[in-house]
Design a protein around this motif. Structure first.
Motif, PDB file in Angstrom:
ATOM      1  N   THR A 214       0.834  -1.212   0.000  1.00 48.39           N
ATOM      2  CA  THR A 214       0.000   0.000   0.000  1.00 48.39           C
ATOM      3  C   THR A 214       0.868   1.260   0.000  1.00 48.39           C
ATOM      4  N   LYS A 215       2.003   1.157  -0.638  1.00 46.02           N
ATOM      5  CA  LYS A 215       2.902   2.311  -0.719  1.00 46.02           C
ATOM      6  C   LYS A 215       2.391   3.303  -1.768  1.00 46.02           C
ATOM      7  N   GLY A 216       2.371   4.580  -1.391  1.00 44.16           N
ATOM      8  CA  GLY A 216       1.909   5.605  -2.320  1.00 44.16           C
ATOM      9  C   GLY A 216       0.461   5.364  -2.711  1.00 44.16           C
ATOM     10  N   SER A 217       0.217   5.348  -4.012  1.00 44.04           N
ATOM     11  CA  SER A 217      -1.147   5.111  -4.514  1.00 44.04           C
ATOM     12  C   SER A 217      -1.399   3.635  -4.807  1.00 44.04           C
ATOM     13  N   SER A 218      -0.389   2.792  -4.588  1.00 44.23           N
ATOM     14  CA  SER A 218      -0.531   1.364  -4.889  1.00 44.23           C
ATOM     15  C   SER A 218      -1.357   0.652  -3.820  1.00 44.23           C
ATOM     16  N   VAL A 219      -2.229  -0.225  -4.280  1.00 39.92           N
ATOM     17  CA  VAL A 219      -2.966  -1.121  -3.389  1.00 39.92           C
ATOM     18  C   VAL A 219      -2.939  -2.476  -4.088  1.00 39.92           C
ATOM     19  N   ASP A 220      -1.846  -3.193  -3.911  1.00 41.58           N
ATOM     20  CA  ASP A 220      -1.589  -4.407  -4.686  1.00 41.58           C
ATOM     21  C   ASP A 220      -1.275  -5.593  -3.773  1.00 41.58           C
ATOM     22  N   ASP A 221      -1.444  -6.773  -4.319  1.00 42.14           N
ATOM     23  CA  ASP A 221      -1.095  -7.988  -3.606  1.00 42.14           C
ATOM     24  C   ASP A 221      -0.773  -9.076  -4.627  1.00 42.14           C
ATOM     25  N   PRO A 222       0.277  -9.868  -4.400  1.00 45.24           N
ATOM     26  CA  PRO A 222       0.657 -10.911  -5.364  1.00 45.24           C
ATOM     27  C   PRO A 222      -0.289 -12.108  -5.394  1.00 45.24           C
ATOM     28  N   VAL A 223      -1.120 -12.274  -4.349  1.00 37.83           N
ATOM     29  CA  VAL A 223      -2.008 -13.445  -4.270  1.00 37.83           C
ATOM     30  C   VAL A 223      -3.471 -13.047  -4.136  1.00 37.83           C
ATOM     31  N   GLU A 224      -3.808 -12.249  -3.107  1.00 39.82           N
ATOM     32  CA  GLU A 224      -5.198 -11.837  -2.878  1.00 39.82           C
ATOM     33  C   GLU A 224      -5.498 -10.608  -3.725  1.00 39.82           C
ATOM     34  N   ASN A 225      -5.883 -10.837  -4.956  1.00 37.85           N
ATOM     35  CA  ASN A 225      -6.070  -9.730  -5.887  1.00 37.85           C
ATOM     36  C   ASN A 225      -7.238  -9.980  -6.841  1.00 37.85           C
ATOM     37  N   ILE A 226      -7.358  -9.151  -7.838  1.00 37.80           N
ATOM     38  CA  ILE A 226      -8.513  -9.154  -8.734  1.00 37.80           C
ATOM     39  C   ILE A 226      -8.649 -10.449  -9.535  1.00 37.80           C
ATOM     40  N   THR A 227      -7.580 -11.228  -9.653  1.00 45.41           N
ATOM     41  CA  THR A 227      -7.682 -12.490 -10.401  1.00 45.41           C
ATOM     42  C   THR A 227      -8.641 -13.474  -9.731  1.00 45.41           C
ATOM     43  N   LEU A 228      -8.852 -13.330  -8.417  1.00 46.11           N
ATOM     44  CA  LEU A 228      -9.801 -14.196  -7.716  1.00 46.11           C
ATOM     45  C   LEU A 228     -11.225 -13.950  -8.207  1.00 46.11           C
ATOM     46  N   VAL A 229     -11.492 -12.717  -8.613  1.00 46.37           N
ATOM     47  CA  VAL A 229     -12.824 -12.380  -9.126  1.00 46.37           C
ATOM     48  C   VAL A 229     -13.028 -13.029 -10.490  1.00 46.37           C
ATOM     49  N   GLY A 230     -11.991 -12.997 -11.330  1.00 43.48           N
ATOM     50  CA  GLY A 230     -12.087 -13.643 -12.640  1.00 43.48           C
ATOM     51  C   GLY A 230     -12.221 -15.141 -12.524  1.00 43.48           C
ATOM     52  N   LYS A 231     -11.501 -15.719 -11.571  1.00 47.02           N
ATOM     53  CA  LYS A 231     -11.578 -17.164 -11.355  1.00 47.02           C
ATOM     54  C   LYS A 231     -12.983 -17.570 -10.914  1.00 47.02           C
ATOM     55  N   ARG A 232     -13.578 -16.744 -10.046  1.00 48.85           N
ATOM     56  CA  ARG A 232     -14.934 -17.023  -9.586  1.00 48.85           C
ATOM     57  C   ARG A 232     -15.936 -16.888 -10.724  1.00 48.85           C
ATOM     58  N   LEU A 233     -15.769 -15.876 -11.561  1.00 50.71           N
ATOM     59  CA  LEU A 233     -16.670 -15.695 -12.704  1.00 50.71           C
ATOM     60  C   LEU A 233     -16.594 -16.888 -13.643  1.00 50.71           C
ATOM     61  N   ASP A 234     -15.392 -17.378 -13.875  1.00 50.88           N
ATOM     62  CA  ASP A 234     -15.178 -18.570 -14.699  1.00 50.88           C
ATOM     63  C   ASP A 234     -16.000 -19.735 -14.158  1.00 50.88           C
ATOM     64  N   GLN A 235     -15.904 -19.973 -12.843  1.00 51.57           N
ATOM     65  CA  GLN A 235     -16.612 -21.112 -12.250  1.00 51.57           C
ATOM     66  C   GLN A 235     -18.128 -20.946 -12.331  1.00 51.57           C
ATOM     67  N   LEU A 236     -18.606 -19.730 -12.079  1.00 55.29           N
ATOM     68  CA  LEU A 236     -20.048 -19.467 -12.133  1.00 55.29           C
ATOM     69  C   LEU A 236     -20.604 -19.704 -13.535  1.00 55.29           C
ATOM     70  N   LEU A 237     -19.858 -19.280 -14.534  1.00 58.13           N
ATOM     71  CA  LEU A 237     -20.297 -19.477 -15.915  1.00 58.13           C
ATOM     72  C   LEU A 237     -20.276 -20.959 -16.279  1.00 58.13           C
ATOM     73  N   GLU A 238     -19.269 -21.668 -15.792  1.00 58.13           N
ATOM     74  CA  GLU A 238     -19.198 -23.110 -16.040  1.00 58.13           C
ATOM     75  C   GLU A 238     -20.424 -23.814 -15.468  1.00 58.13           C
ATOM     76  N   GLU A 239     -20.861 -23.378 -14.279  1.00 57.19           N
ATOM     77  CA  GLU A 239     -22.055 -23.955 -13.666  1.00 57.19           C
ATOM     78  C   GLU A 239     -23.297 -23.691 -14.507  1.00 57.19           C
ATOM     79  N   LYS A 240     -23.275 -22.608 -15.270  1.00 57.32           N
ATOM     80  CA  LYS A 240     -24.402 -22.263 -16.131  1.00 57.32           C
ATOM     81  C   LYS A 240     -24.268 -22.872 -17.534  1.00 57.32           C
ATOM     82  N   GLY A 241     -23.206 -23.659 -17.733  1.00 56.71           N
ATOM     83  CA  GLY A 241     -23.006 -24.291 -19.024  1.00 56.71           C
ATOM     84  C   GLY A 241     -22.361 -23.394 -20.057  1.00 56.71           C
ATOM     85  N   ILE A 242     -21.723 -22.307 -19.611  1.00 52.79           N
ATOM     86  CA  ILE A 242     -21.056 -21.371 -20.526  1.00 52.79           C
ATOM     87  C   ILE A 242     -19.548 -21.559 -20.375  1.00 52.79           C
ATOM     88  N   PRO A 243     -18.880 -22.114 -21.372  1.00 54.46           N
ATOM     89  CA  PRO A 243     -17.439 -22.372 -21.250  1.00 54.46           C
ATOM     90  C   PRO A 243     -16.615 -21.091 -21.305  1.00 54.46           C
TER      91      PRO A 243
END
Length: 404
Positions: A214-243
């Protein structure tokens, strides 16, 4: 004497064959049959006939447990509380694989995570799925031992000696620490034909309540970050039959290794898009998911029917000739969001080259958009709730476009 021997032989044979029959029956019971669609979009109906209502559309990426068969129709389990019928001509059958015996792989214990670390307030559920009852809340900083893995869910041991399930996409594990450079293979098989590519040009964007940088204007993390949201969206779509295909590329690390500036992020992520298109010609939609900057929380947060969401801002770059097609796509999704989740959208922002990148890799396809989900003052859980809304609306958009 002879009579006693004959009787003993008959009894022995009866016991022997009885044991064989029992073993066969038990083995057969373990072999659960599954059905997988052979087409990209297959209707699932309430009853085994073509006039029945359509519950959902499924694709090739997920298999479903077979519950019954009637003539040309197959009854499948979509989730814990949802079932439906599909036309047999468009499915292929698969059997469950026998459980591996202990000791057949000396590295099994090494290849599996053993601990989960809670990074945000996380639901503890009674079973491996979002349709199971919430039985508690895990708080940031808590750690639990993993008992077993079921799909995308971990069964964990709680302090009171009871058990619960947590979703793998919202927790951190000790896998990397225990395995070094070992990488897991993709969940996608050779017949996988995704229509959507989810990626994150600024992949380390995180939230103030959990970010390690959280230095300066940065709010970053190497693990807990926005990619978790994309991964979740992927799984939700898979459950709906959308590859869909969710990229876990660490573009920030690539910039560092190649000694490139932050402004070249989109050039780096474009290479990943082009590779994905080459590997999967079926791709026609591309979502670049970000989180916005230090915008006041009251502007990036909304509560709908008791659930708190991180609001969505669509960003369209006008720095290429066909940007109006991207804008029309964003307008369609925005309209559906306003109808189903009033207030969740912050609208559509157009940006020319003098206001930013100007193109944002959107010239790659008319179905390409950039989504800002919440800001630094939101939480991972709120952003995951938003991914549920995106999956819902995108599925509705596709179903409306494809018809029945």
């Amino acid at each position: 004497m002879l009579r006693n021997k004959i009787i003993s032989a008959i009894l022995g044979a009866t016991l022997l064959f009885g044991s064989i029959d029992a073993a066969y029956a038990a083995n057969k019971a373990d072999q659960i049959e599954y059905a997988r669609s052979t087409v990209d979009v297959l209707n699932v109906r309430t009853e085994p006939n073509l006039s029945a209502s359509i519950i959902r559309k499924i694709g090739k990426s997920t298999r479903y447990e077979v519950l019954d068969k009637q003539s040309d129709w197959v009854k499948i389990r979509l989730s814990k509380e949802s079932i439906g019928w599909v036309y047999q001509e468009y499915i292929q059958y698969e059997s469950s694989k026998p459980a591996q015996s202990k000791g057949t792989d000396a590295d099994t214990s090494l290849k599996q995570p053993t601990i989960v670390h809670i990074t945000d307030v996380t639901n503890l559920r009674s079973g491996p799925g979002t349709d199971y009852k919430i039985i508690g809340k895990a708080q940031p900083g808590h750690t639990y031992s993993i008992i077993s893995t079921e799909g995308e869910w971990y069964k964990v041991s709680l302090p009171n000696k009871s058990t619960a399930y947590v979703a793998s996409w919202v927790v951190n594990t000790d896998f990397s620490k225990r395995n070094g450079n070992v990488t897991t293979s993709s969940k996608k098989d050779e017949n996988f034909a995704p229509m959507l590519f989810i990626y994150h040009t600024h992949n380390r964007e995180s939230w103030k309540n959990i970010a390690r940088n959280t230095k300066g204007s940065s709010v970053d993390d190497p693990v807990e970050n926005i990619t978790l949201v994309g991964k979740r969206l992927d799984q939700l779509l898979e459950e709906k039959g959308i590859p869909a295909l969710s990229s876990q590329d660490d573009f920030a690390e690539r910039l560092k290794q190649e000694k490139l500036s932050y402004s070249q992020s989109y050039s780096v992520s474009r290479k990943a898009i082009e590779k994905a298109r080459k590997d999967y010609p079926s791709l026609s939609y591309f979502f670049d998911i970000h989180r916005d900057a230090d915008v006041p929380r009251e502007k990036t947060t909304i509560t709908i029917e008791g659930k708190t969401y991180a609001r969505i801002l669509f960003v369209i770059g006008t720095g290429h000739p066909r940007y109006k097609e991207n804008k029309a796509f964003a307008e369609s999704l925005n309209k559906l969001l306003n109808e189903k989740y009033p207030g969740l959208s912050r609208g559509i922002l157009t940006k020319s080259a003098d206001k930013g990148n100007g193109e944002y890799n959107q010239s790659i396809s008319p179905g390409s958009i950039l989504l800002e989900i919440g800001g630094t003052n939101n939480t991972l859980q709120e952003s995951l709730h938003t991914s549920e809304a995106i999956a819902d609306v995108f599925a509705q958009y596709l179903n409306a476009g494809k018809g029945s």
